[in-house]
Design a protein around this motif. Structure first.
Motif, PDB file in Angstrom:
ATOM      1  N   GLU A 296       0.569  -1.177  -0.109  1.00  0.00           N
ATOM      2  CA  GLU A 296      -0.143   0.025  -0.100  1.00  0.00           C
ATOM      3  C   GLU A 296       0.599   1.315   0.123  1.00  0.00           C
ATOM      4  N   ARG A 297       2.151   1.254   0.584  1.00  0.00           N
ATOM      5  CA  ARG A 297       2.876   2.488   1.025  1.00  0.00           C
ATOM      6  C   ARG A 297       3.332   2.456  -0.326  1.00  0.00           C
ATOM      7  N   LEU A 298       3.579   1.439  -1.307  1.00  0.00           N
ATOM      8  CA  LEU A 298       4.381   1.349  -2.807  1.00  0.00           C
ATOM      9  C   LEU A 298       3.198   2.253  -3.980  1.00  0.00           C
ATOM     10  N   LYS A 299       1.690   1.774  -3.546  1.00  0.00           N
ATOM     11  CA  LYS A 299       0.953   2.229  -4.390  1.00  0.00           C
ATOM     12  C   LYS A 299       0.316   4.084  -3.864  1.00  0.00           C
ATOM     13  N   SER A 300       1.105   4.119  -2.815  1.00  0.00           N
ATOM     14  CA  SER A 300       0.641   5.344  -2.694  1.00  0.00           C
ATOM     15  C   SER A 300       2.243   7.127  -2.567  1.00  0.00           C
TER      16      SER A 300
END
Length: 334
Positions: A296-300
């Motif tokens: 989720e951090r990678l995606k955001s």
């Protein structure tokens, strides 16, 4: 007024000699006699270069007796092997067919590596040999020759020679499909012992904790601000890799559209379902729950993108959120 009479054209004839083992025949409209016989599993034919049947019979009998003598001495088998296609012709056919037959299954790197091995190493030794001459003994002679002709001056690694033997096998398989040989020779290594036993490097739980705590500190406090994005990516890569079990090359090839956040029916935990594209095709992976937050951090996380601006004479670096077709890890921090 005189007329010239044309001599009648010879008719096709067949005779036998040596107890019916040798055929002596003349084709229609041909003056010379031919002879043939079946010996050592194949047909043999030759022209007598004689137009007299008597002299042709004498030639055929002498020729047949000479063939029998070669067969008893083991020389006829060698002559048989010197027939048909050469290894270099089968190699050319393999390189012609492989890009088409392996489309979607093998990449250009695989094909390029085979071509380099053939042209640079294998063909100088095997190229001029007829396919039927390539026996198990010739394969072992190649191994010996290869050990004595290494460019580095040492002995090539076992895996290096193994890859070359695989390439030779691919060429011979091509020849077999086209009916140029009947079977593949035994290419196994004689006197083989077990290969070098090695264990993959691994982290103990204490070492792993030390690693991710160090990458987390670096992500929070990079040595220079311009390295912050790379440090954050590295920290998330460590957590993602451990909690998915993916190989490095599999993780580097992942796009955001390959990963889905789902609720596992068996455990009720939130995990990742991943379509993995590896060397054996597409597989599916279920992650541990610990990979969800890093993903989720990678995606955001906004990532730097260089945009060409020809009118302004150069490129401009901007940031944007990842798109579905973007790689999770577009840059590897070596």
């Amino acid at each position: 007024m005189s007329e010239t009479l044309e001599s009648p054209k010879p008719k096709a004839e067949t005779h036998k000699t040596m107890g019916g083992k040798v055929n002596i025949y003349r084709r229609e409209n041909s003056d010379n006699w031919q002879c043939s016989t079946f010996l050592n599993g194949r047909n043999w034919r030759v022209s007598t270069h004689e137009d007299s049947l008597g002299r042709a019979k004498d030639f055929a009998e002498d020729w047949y007796l000479a063939l029998r003598g070669k067969a008893h001495a083991g020389l006829l088998q060698k002559e048989t092997r010197r027939q048909g296609k050469k290894f270099k012709e089968a190699a050319a056919k393999f390189l012609e067919e492989a890009p088409i037959l392996t489309q979607g299954q093998r990449g250009p790197t695989w094909l390029n590596q085979h071509e380099l091995k053939l042209n640079g190493i294998i063909l100088p030794f095997l190229g001029e040999k007829h396919l039927a001459e390539i026996t198990s003994g010739v394969i072992q002679e190649y191994r010996i020759w290869r050990a004595q002709n290494c460019k580095t001056g040492g002995t090539p690694a076992r895996s290096t020679v193994h890859k070359e033997i695989v390439c030779i096998r691919q060429v011979l398989k091509t020849a077999r499909r086209h009916g140029w040989i009947e079977y593949l020779p035994d290419m196994s290594v004689p006197y083989k012992t077990s290969g070098k036993i090695t264990h993959r490097a691994w982290f103990s739980p204490e070492e792993y904790k030390k690693l991710y705590e160090a990458t987390r500190r670096r992500a929070q406090e990079p040595k220079q601000e311009r390295f912050k994005w790379e440090c954050e990516q590295l920290h998330d890569y460590v957590l993602f890799a451990v909690n998915t079990g993916l190989r490095p090359d599999e993780a580097w090839a992942l796009q955001f559209r390959d990963v889905t956040v789902v609720k596992d029916e068996a455990t009720g935990e939130t995990i990742l379902e991943i379509e993995v594209r590896g060397k054996r095709g597409v597989g599916y992976c279920k992650s541990m729950p610990g990979s969800v937050r890093p993903f989720e951090r990678l995606k955001s996380r906004s990532r730097p993108v260089r945009i060409d601006e020809p009118g302004r004479g150069g490129t401009n670096e901007r940031t944007r959120l990842p798109e579905p077709t973007d790689l999770l890890f577009p840059k590897w921090q070596r």
